[in-house]
Design a protein around this motif. Structure first.
Motif, PDB file in Angstrom:
ATOM      1  N   TYR A 433      -8.837   2.406  -8.865  1.00 17.44           N
ATOM      2  CA  TYR A 433      -9.653   1.943  -7.819  1.00 17.44           C
ATOM      3  C   TYR A 433      -9.264   2.431  -6.428  1.00 17.44           C
ATOM      4  O   TYR A 433      -9.382   3.294  -5.182  1.00 17.44           O
ATOM      5  CB  TYR A 433      -9.720   0.255  -7.286  1.00 17.44           C
ATOM      6  CG  TYR A 433     -11.093  -0.147  -8.294  1.00 17.44           C
ATOM      7  CD1 TYR A 433     -12.137  -0.132  -8.226  1.00 17.44           C
ATOM      8  CD2 TYR A 433     -10.394  -1.496  -9.139  1.00 17.44           C
ATOM      9  CE1 TYR A 433     -12.750   0.023  -9.732  1.00 17.44           C
ATOM     10  CE2 TYR A 433     -11.489  -1.731  -9.974  1.00 17.44           C
ATOM     11  CZ  TYR A 433     -13.085  -1.636 -10.008  1.00 17.44           C
ATOM     12  OH  TYR A 433     -13.320  -1.851 -10.881  1.00 17.44           O
ATOM     13  N   GLU A 434      -7.306   2.436  -6.372  1.00  9.46           N
ATOM     14  CA  GLU A 434      -6.451   2.892  -5.416  1.00  9.46           C
ATOM     15  C   GLU A 434      -6.862   4.511  -5.048  1.00  9.46           C
ATOM     16  O   GLU A 434      -6.869   4.749  -4.374  1.00  9.46           O
ATOM     17  CB  GLU A 434      -5.430   2.346  -5.429  1.00  9.46           C
ATOM     18  CG  GLU A 434      -4.247   2.573  -4.466  1.00  9.46           C
ATOM     19  CD  GLU A 434      -2.930   2.604  -5.008  1.00  9.46           C
ATOM     20  OE1 GLU A 434      -2.056   2.302  -4.208  1.00  9.46           O
ATOM     21  OE2 GLU A 434      -2.357   1.283  -5.189  1.00  9.46           O
ATOM     22  N   GLN A 435      -6.738   4.839  -6.531  1.00  6.38           N
ATOM     23  CA  GLN A 435      -6.581   6.302  -6.996  1.00  6.38           C
ATOM     24  C   GLN A 435      -8.030   6.982  -6.231  1.00  6.38           C
ATOM     25  O   GLN A 435      -8.043   8.342  -5.902  1.00  6.38           O
ATOM     26  CB  GLN A 435      -6.585   6.712  -8.284  1.00  6.38           C
ATOM     27  CG  GLN A 435      -5.682   6.777  -8.810  1.00  6.38           C
ATOM     28  CD  GLN A 435      -5.319   6.654 -10.426  1.00  6.38           C
ATOM     29  OE1 GLN A 435      -5.782   6.713 -11.316  1.00  6.38           O
ATOM     30  NE2 GLN A 435      -3.680   6.756 -10.784  1.00  6.38           N
ATOM     31  N   ALA A 436      -9.228   6.280  -6.584  1.00  4.97           N
ATOM     32  CA  ALA A 436     -10.778   7.145  -6.428  1.00  4.97           C
ATOM     33  C   ALA A 436     -10.640   6.030  -4.289  1.00  4.97           C
ATOM     34  O   ALA A 436     -10.887   7.590  -3.190  1.00  4.97           O
ATOM     35  CB  ALA A 436     -11.497   5.796  -6.498  1.00  4.97           C
ATOM     36  N   GLU A 437      -9.924   5.859  -4.278  1.00  7.96           N
ATOM     37  CA  GLU A 437     -10.283   5.389  -2.545  1.00  7.96           C
ATOM     38  C   GLU A 437      -9.155   6.622  -1.656  1.00  7.96           C
ATOM     39  O   GLU A 437      -9.679   7.452  -1.325  1.00  7.96           O
ATOM     40  CB  GLU A 437      -8.915   3.985  -1.832  1.00  7.96           C
ATOM     41  CG  GLU A 437      -9.615   4.099  -0.687  1.00  7.96           C
ATOM     42  CD  GLU A 437      -8.936   3.129   0.096  1.00  7.96           C
ATOM     43  OE1 GLU A 437      -9.380   2.115   0.607  1.00  7.96           O
ATOM     44  OE2 GLU A 437      -7.558   2.393   0.708  1.00  7.96           O
ATOM     45  N   GLU A 438      -7.756   7.174  -2.371  1.00  4.16           N
ATOM     46  CA  GLU A 438      -6.977   7.986  -2.049  1.00  4.16           C
ATOM     47  C   GLU A 438      -7.592   9.480  -2.203  1.00  4.16           C
ATOM     48  O   GLU A 438      -7.497  10.512  -1.514  1.00  4.16           O
ATOM     49  CB  GLU A 438      -5.839   7.458  -3.105  1.00  4.16           C
ATOM     50  CG  GLU A 438      -5.024   6.544  -2.619  1.00  4.16           C
ATOM     51  CD  GLU A 438      -3.160   6.578  -3.166  1.00  4.16           C
ATOM     52  OE1 GLU A 438      -3.350   7.237  -4.173  1.00  4.16           O
ATOM     53  OE2 GLU A 438      -2.898   5.785  -2.972  1.00  4.16           O
TER      54      GLU A 438
END
Length: 447
Positions: A433-438
């Protein structure tokens, strides 16, 4: 290879074929699909703003095809072969779930797509549990179960061949993909004939109903397929009118303006006729229907707050009282997208509006998105939670294994041993999820 077909294509074919098969096997699942489609249509007609948000977030197209299934396997080799099978469909193991803490003798992962485009196309998931034979307390029964499992192969010979072929060539033609879907489906088909006699079945059933379900049949039959609704409270209320008996409680967080994580309900498991060895007639209870409503994925900070509040809320005796109590407890959990972003409780995907594109040069890495959102340059869209909640999963399992929930504590399951059986490490959902947001921030020039 000429005329190759993508993992997304194969996953879509497979999920549609499985839905068709399960509808034939469990007609009530077809009724459930009708109910969910009716409720979703009504929600979208009565909420044009939600309809617009889903369209803009590229979420509407996936809504009607969205399903998750659940299976249970008995041996590490079965789990490892499933990993190889699902990889062909672009599905990878995400997160580790220890259900033994709730008295269910399995540990699990969820195979699902992991990149943005694949999720938008078809986010099909299979929650996959591995039986923990070491939790069978009777040593003789444990050895007997292991021997029964050792004798079976839940995959067709051609399925094994096609998995190996794809691993060698890296692709399928359309014809090979179609054959692969047909052969893979056989692993999940319901078999009325048990592989054991009635005495063995009942001995394993007495130990735990789920053990009997895993050990006593020739395949890992799909035990539910779950459509996604936009209003689970309405589905729960309407189920009796459609001839479906719902479970008592909706699992997960309360109803909110900004839905979070995952809410689930189901209809009770069916008593199905089976034939034990020697053609002795009997019944088996395993397969049921489930419905889910998905909200925004929470950060570790948001998840910690959610877990604390859910623990504080406890479990109610009836759904109305339980939901009212949950809403009261969850008043301390912010219920606006702005506050969820500001307090870093949830993950969002950012994109530039046409006005934002025109002012792209004015956006700097590290800028606070909020003023840009207020200016109309940036839109923040909640990232849908694609995974599962261990407490809810255990609640669904238990409600469909009989209300005597067999709350036996077996300590912590071994994630390392599960990954050894799987043949790889499970992916971390928070990282994804963090990678998708970034990625989305980088596209906007915010990173």
């Amino acid at each position: 290879m000429a005329n190759t077909i993508t993992a997304d294509d194969i996953r879509e074919q497979f999920s549609q074929a499985m839905s068709t098969m399960y509808q034939q096997e469990v007609p009530q699942y077809g009724t459930l699909l009708e109910l969910v489609a009716d409720v979703n249509l009504a929600v979208l007609e009565n909420n044009p703003r939600l309809h617009e948000k889903l369209v803009n977030a590229d979420e509407l197209a996936r809504l009607n095809v969205e399903r998750h299934g659940a299976i249970r396997v008995g041996r590490p080799e079965e789990l490892a072969t499933l990993r190889r099978m699902f990889a062909i469909m672009g599905m990878f193991p995400v997160s580790y779930y220890d259900l033994s803490q709730a008295g269910v003798p399995v540990h699990s992962t969820a195979f699902r797509p992991i990149d943005d485009a694949a999720l938008a196309r078809n986010p099909f998931r299979i929650f996959t549990s591995l039986l923990r034979l070491e939790l069978i307390e009777d040593a003789q029964l444990r050895d007997q179960a292991a021997a029964i499992l050792q004798r079976r192969d839940i995959f067709t010979p051609r399925c094994h061949e096609l998995i190996a072929l794809h691993e060698q060539t890296g692709a399928f033609t359309a014809v090979q993909a179609s054959e692969f879907v047909k052969e893979a489906l056989e692993t999940f088909r319901w078999h009325r004939h048990a592989t054991v006699d009635a005495l063995t079945y009942h001995a394993l059933h007495t130990e735990h109903r789920l053990i009997a379900d895993v050990v006593c049949f020739p395949g890992c039959h799909i035990n539910h397929l779950t459509p996604r609704t936009l209003d689970i409270d309405q589905v729960q209320a309407l189920m009796p009118k459609y001839g479906i008996e719902p479970k008592i409680l909706i699992e997960g967080p309360p109803r909110r303006d900004v839905p979070i994580l995952l809410r689930q309900t189901s209809f009770k498991a069916l008593d199905e006729p089976v034939l034990f060895a020697g053609e002795q007639e009997g019944t088996h209870t395993a397969r049921f229907g489930e419905i889910e409503q998905r909200g925004v994925a929470l950060t570790p900070k948001g998840r910690a707050l959610y877990d604390r509040l859910l623990n504080e809320a406890g479990t109610g005796k009836d759904n109305l009282t339980h939901q009212l109590h949950l809403q009261e407890i969850f008043q301390s959990f912010p219920d606006s997208e702005m506050l969820l972003r500001r307090q870093q409780l949830a993950y969002f995907r950012y994109r530039l509006t046409p006005s934002g594109e025109a002012h792209r040069k004015a956006i700097r890495p590290g800028d606070d998105p909020q003023p840009l959102i207020e200016r109309g340059w940036v839109v923040a869209q909640p990232i849908i939670y694609e995974d599962f909640l261990p407490v809810s999963a255990a609640g669904i399992f238990q409600s469909n294994l009989g209300n005597e929930t067999q709350q036996r504590s077996h300590g912590n399951a071994s994630k390392r041993r599960f990954e050894e059986a799987l043949g790889c490490e499970v992916l971390d959902e928070f990282t994804l999820y963090e990678q998708a947001e970034e990625r989305s921030k980088r596209r906007c020039g915010l990173l």
